[in-house]
Scaffold this active site. Structure first.
Site, PDB file in Angstrom:
ATOM      1  N   ALA A  13       0.813  -1.224   0.000  1.00 51.63           N
ATOM      2  CA  ALA A  13       0.000   0.000   0.000  1.00 51.63           C
ATOM      3  C   ALA A  13       0.843   1.269   0.000  1.00 51.63           C
ATOM      4  O   ALA A  13       0.329   2.357  -0.247  1.00 51.63           O
ATOM      5  CB  ALA A  13      -0.938   0.004   1.198  1.00 51.63           C
ATOM      6  N   THR A  14       2.145   1.136   0.285  1.00 48.56           N
ATOM      7  CA  THR A  14       2.991   2.330   0.249  1.00 48.56           C
ATOM      8  C   THR A  14       3.810   2.352  -1.045  1.00 48.56           C
ATOM      9  O   THR A  14       4.696   3.175  -1.204  1.00 48.56           O
ATOM     10  CB  THR A  14       3.941   2.361   1.475  1.00 48.56           C
ATOM     11  OG1 THR A  14       4.699   1.145   1.482  1.00 48.56           O
ATOM     12  CG2 THR A  14       3.158   2.458   2.759  1.00 48.56           C
ATOM     13  N   LEU A  17       2.663   1.420  -7.461  1.00 46.65           N
ATOM     14  CA  LEU A  17       1.423   1.108  -8.191  1.00 46.65           C
ATOM     15  C   LEU A  17       0.209   1.630  -7.435  1.00 46.65           C
ATOM     16  O   LEU A  17      -0.704   2.213  -8.018  1.00 46.65           O
ATOM     17  CB  LEU A  17       1.299  -0.404  -8.409  1.00 46.65           C
ATOM     18  CG  LEU A  17       0.070  -0.806  -9.227  1.00 46.65           C
ATOM     19  CD1 LEU A  17       0.280  -0.471 -10.696  1.00 46.65           C
ATOM     20  CD2 LEU A  17      -0.244  -2.281  -9.068  1.00 46.65           C
ATOM     21  N   LYS A  19       0.089   4.092  -5.385  1.00 46.19           N
ATOM     22  CA  LYS A  19       0.068   5.554  -5.446  1.00 46.19           C
ATOM     23  C   LYS A  19      -0.390   6.053  -6.814  1.00 46.19           C
ATOM     24  O   LYS A  19      -1.240   6.924  -6.913  1.00 46.19           O
ATOM     25  CB  LYS A  19       1.480   6.062  -5.134  1.00 46.19           C
ATOM     26  CG  LYS A  19       1.618   7.567  -5.165  1.00 46.19           C
ATOM     27  CD  LYS A  19       2.958   8.005  -4.607  1.00 46.19           C
ATOM     28  CE  LYS A  19       4.061   7.734  -5.634  1.00 46.19           C
ATOM     29  NZ  LYS A  19       5.396   8.055  -5.132  1.00 46.19           N
ATOM     30  N   ASP A 181      -3.700  -8.334 -16.379  1.00 47.67           N
ATOM     31  CA  ASP A 181      -2.947  -7.802 -17.512  1.00 47.67           C
ATOM     32  C   ASP A 181      -3.646  -6.482 -17.797  1.00 47.67           C
ATOM     33  O   ASP A 181      -4.758  -6.473 -18.320  1.00 47.67           O
ATOM     34  CB  ASP A 181      -3.034  -8.734 -18.721  1.00 47.67           C
ATOM     35  CG  ASP A 181      -2.206  -8.194 -19.883  1.00 47.67           C
ATOM     36  OD1 ASP A 181      -2.365  -7.003 -20.215  1.00 47.67           O
ATOM     37  OD2 ASP A 181      -1.408  -8.950 -20.455  1.00 47.67           O
ATOM     38  N   HIS A 182      -3.027  -5.389 -17.434  1.00 42.31           N
ATOM     39  CA  HIS A 182      -3.801  -4.136 -17.430  1.00 42.31           C
ATOM     40  C   HIS A 182      -4.218  -3.712 -18.837  1.00 42.31           C
ATOM     41  O   HIS A 182      -5.113  -2.897 -18.982  1.00 42.31           O
ATOM     42  CB  HIS A 182      -3.071  -3.024 -16.673  1.00 42.31           C
ATOM     43  CG  HIS A 182      -1.951  -2.384 -17.427  1.00 42.31           C
ATOM     44  ND1 HIS A 182      -0.745  -3.002 -17.623  1.00 42.31           N
ATOM     45  CD2 HIS A 182      -1.858  -1.180 -18.039  1.00 42.31           C
ATOM     46  CE1 HIS A 182       0.039  -2.200 -18.319  1.00 42.31           C
ATOM     47  NE2 HIS A 182      -0.608  -1.084 -18.593  1.00 42.31           N
ATOM     48  N   GLU A 220       6.785   3.114 -26.845  1.00 40.71           N
ATOM     49  CA  GLU A 220       6.882   4.019 -25.696  1.00 40.71           C
ATOM     50  C   GLU A 220       8.039   4.969 -25.912  1.00 40.71           C
ATOM     51  O   GLU A 220       9.008   4.613 -26.589  1.00 40.71           O
ATOM     52  CB  GLU A 220       7.159   3.220 -24.416  1.00 40.71           C
ATOM     53  CG  GLU A 220       6.083   2.233 -24.054  1.00 40.71           C
ATOM     54  CD  GLU A 220       6.365   1.597 -22.702  1.00 40.71           C
ATOM     55  OE1 GLU A 220       5.930   2.164 -21.693  1.00 40.71           O
ATOM     56  OE2 GLU A 220       7.041   0.563 -22.667  1.00 40.71           O
ATOM     57  N   HIS A 244       0.975  -8.435 -22.721  1.00 42.71           N
ATOM     58  CA  HIS A 244       0.136  -7.453 -23.427  1.00 42.71           C
ATOM     59  C   HIS A 244       0.012  -7.726 -24.925  1.00 42.71           C
ATOM     60  O   HIS A 244      -1.078  -7.655 -25.490  1.00 42.71           O
ATOM     61  CB  HIS A 244       0.674  -6.039 -23.223  1.00 42.71           C
ATOM     62  CG  HIS A 244       0.994  -5.698 -21.798  1.00 42.71           C
ATOM     63  ND1 HIS A 244       0.190  -6.086 -20.751  1.00 42.71           N
ATOM     64  CD2 HIS A 244       2.020  -5.005 -21.239  1.00 42.71           C
ATOM     65  CE1 HIS A 244       0.715  -5.632 -19.614  1.00 42.71           C
ATOM     66  NE2 HIS A 244       1.825  -4.986 -19.887  1.00 42.71           N
TER      67      HIS A 244
END
Ligand code: BG6
Length: 491
Positions: A13-14, A17, A19, A181-182, A220, A244
């Site tokens: 959580a810190t 990803l 954030k 898999d975003h 990219e 991806h």
């Protein structure tokens, strides 16, 4: 589906990803009323902090990275009251007590069903340990549902992925494992199926009789950034192609599912990977190109070579670019080349799929004035989202001169699209696995990747180099030229 009350235990959580993506996505879901009245998020981290400090960090994340921003203090309080923090050494089963107390306190207080979602936003070498410890701590013994979300990479080859999967399966069943898999959360990736299966226009020509080739590009402009410790061992083949790129290929190639149900859709995607021609280490030299960026310019600014980046081995042989010529050997696709390419430090950030249709017989309009281009269907995934159909038409006022015209639909021009993580987190909360990766997909993808990886690790085929800010090495162009094709410029 309506979301039921749940607890989300967010490990990491810190981390970055959480954030950049997860907190903003949760807030957008909340704001759009996709979250139930009762839910609790328990952030877990290694460092000690109180709930208040954690909540403050969530606020900063949303202020910096949120698609939707906080309107007023009241809204913020309503949202953040669901957030709690627990410090834990996740490698020690004893360390889960604080988490368990917070989970049970919430479930008892509101008398809500014990539905528990465990999100491992952690280094992958902790996935097995944490899922085992979740079991040992009793957290996964619940009368409600339990689900696990994990991020890639799932292993670094087939054997390691299989081993990891077996360890996780001691605690979670396949139906409870949500492998992200975003790319599958992106609006336009999801739109591929709708476009294909809701339009009678495409289905009859969506095959090797009418399609000449397919190109999938994910470029990219960024370099390795500060991720060298991961990336220099992974390389673009594992980082982008294994997941991806193959996911997009599956979406383009799959047969219509028998119904719009997760299992039916996964079945069809898996069949694509079964038909994907596997290359031997030898063949990899002919069909797959690996490249690494040297110095150059991005948007007018000089950038260093990969080997000079922070924490990269100066003799690194890691590829930052991959191009491939793939074949799906089934009745629909036999003979159609699928060209894929992905790389860092390319001229623009762009993900695009181009379907190139076969040319008309060269009789009527082909002459010295008319150099007809093929019909193209361009599916833009990002940053622009849309569909673009390139046709030939009469040049106005001319005597049968032909010119290319384009019919365009923009998906995100009028209003911004939700972020991939919004739809994926929501799907996990309501229990829809459709846009997550099934184990069979992971395993078959690795079986395709492994021999190529081995050939490259043994340096059986040359590593090529490309200038930063270029569209990759010459060899990637030669790969298509061999079939009389060219990479299409971004449209
Ligand atoms: C990640 C890769 O999975 O995808 C990164 O690890 C890459 O190297 C990223 O930059 C690209 O994702 P997106 O959504 O920015 O296209």
């Amino acid at each position: 589906a309506m979301a039921k009350p749940f607890t989300m235990v967010l490990f990491g959580a810190t981390g970055d990803l959480a954030k950049r993506k997860l907190f903003p996505a949760l807030f957008s879901l909340y704001k759009n009323k996709f979250l139930p009245e009762h839910f609790r998020l328990i952030g877990v981290g290694r460092s000690t902090r109180d709930h208040e400090a954690f909540r403050q960090s969530v606020r900063e994340s949303i202020d910096s990275f949120g698609r939707l921003k906080v309107a007023d203090e009241n809204e913020w309080q309503q949202f953040i009251q669901h957030f709690y923090y627990a410090v834990a050494d996740v490698t020690n089963p004893e360390g889960y007590k604080g988490i368990k107390d917070l989970v049970e306190e919430y479930e008892n207080k509101y008398q809500v069903p014990p539905n528990r979602l465990f999100y491992l936003s952690l280094a992958p070498d902790l996935f097995a340990t944490v899922s085992t410890n979740l079991r040992l701590s009793g957290l996964t013994e619940t009368g409600g549902w339990k689900r696990l979300i994990i991020e890639k990479p799932i292993g670094h080859d087939y054997d390691s992925a299989k081993k990891l999967n077996e360890q996780i399966k001691q605690t979670f069943t396949e139906q409870e494992i949500y492998r992200i898999d975003h790319y599958l959360g992106k609006e336009m990736v999801q739109n591929i199926e709708v476009m294909r299966f809701a339009n009678s226009l495409f289905e009859p020509i969506w095959n090797n009789h009418y399609i000449e080739s397919v190109q999938i590009t994910a470029s990219e402009t960024v370099g390795v950034e500060d991720r060298a410790s991961y990336y220099d061992h992974a390389g673009a083949l594992r980082d982008m192609v294994q997941n991806h790129m193959l996911q997009m290929l599956m979406m383009v190639c799959m047969e219509p599912p028998s119904r719009l149900k997760t299992e039916a859709i996964h079945d069809e995607k898996i069949k694509v990977l079964r038909s994907l021609r596997r290359y031997t280490e030898e063949e990899a030299g002919k069909y797959m190109i690996r490249g690494q960026y040297v110095d150059g310019e991005i948007n007018g600014k000089p950038v260093p070579a990969y080997r000079n980046e922070k924490n990269v081995d100066p003799g690194s042989m890691t590829e930052t670019f991959v191009a491939g010529k793939l074949f799906v050997d089934n009745l629909r696709w036999a003979g159609v080349p699928f060209y894929i390419r992905t790389g860092k430090r390319m001229p623009e950030k762009m993900t695009q799929i181009i379907i190139e249709f076969k040319e008309m017989p060269k009789n009527l309009y082909f002459n010295k004035d008319n150099n007809l281009g093929p019909n193209l269907l361009v599916i833009s995934i990002q940053p622009q989202e849309g569909v673009n159909l390139i046709l030939n038409a009469k040049k106005p006022g001319s005597d049968n001169q032909v010119m290319p015209i384009s019919m365009e639909f923009c998906n995100n021009c009028e209003q911004g699209s939700p972020e991939a993580y919004e739809s994926l987190i929501y799907d996990a909360i309501v229990g829809d696995q459709t846009f997550f990766t099934h184990w069979e997909e992971v395993s078959l993808a690795w079986k395709f990747i492994d021999p190529i990886r081995r050939a490259w690790d043994e340096n059986r085929h040359p590593l090529t180099f490309y200038r930063s800010g270029s569209w990759g090495p010459q060899e990637a162009h030669d790969l298509l030229a061999a079939n009389g094709h060219v990479w299409r410029p971004a449209i």
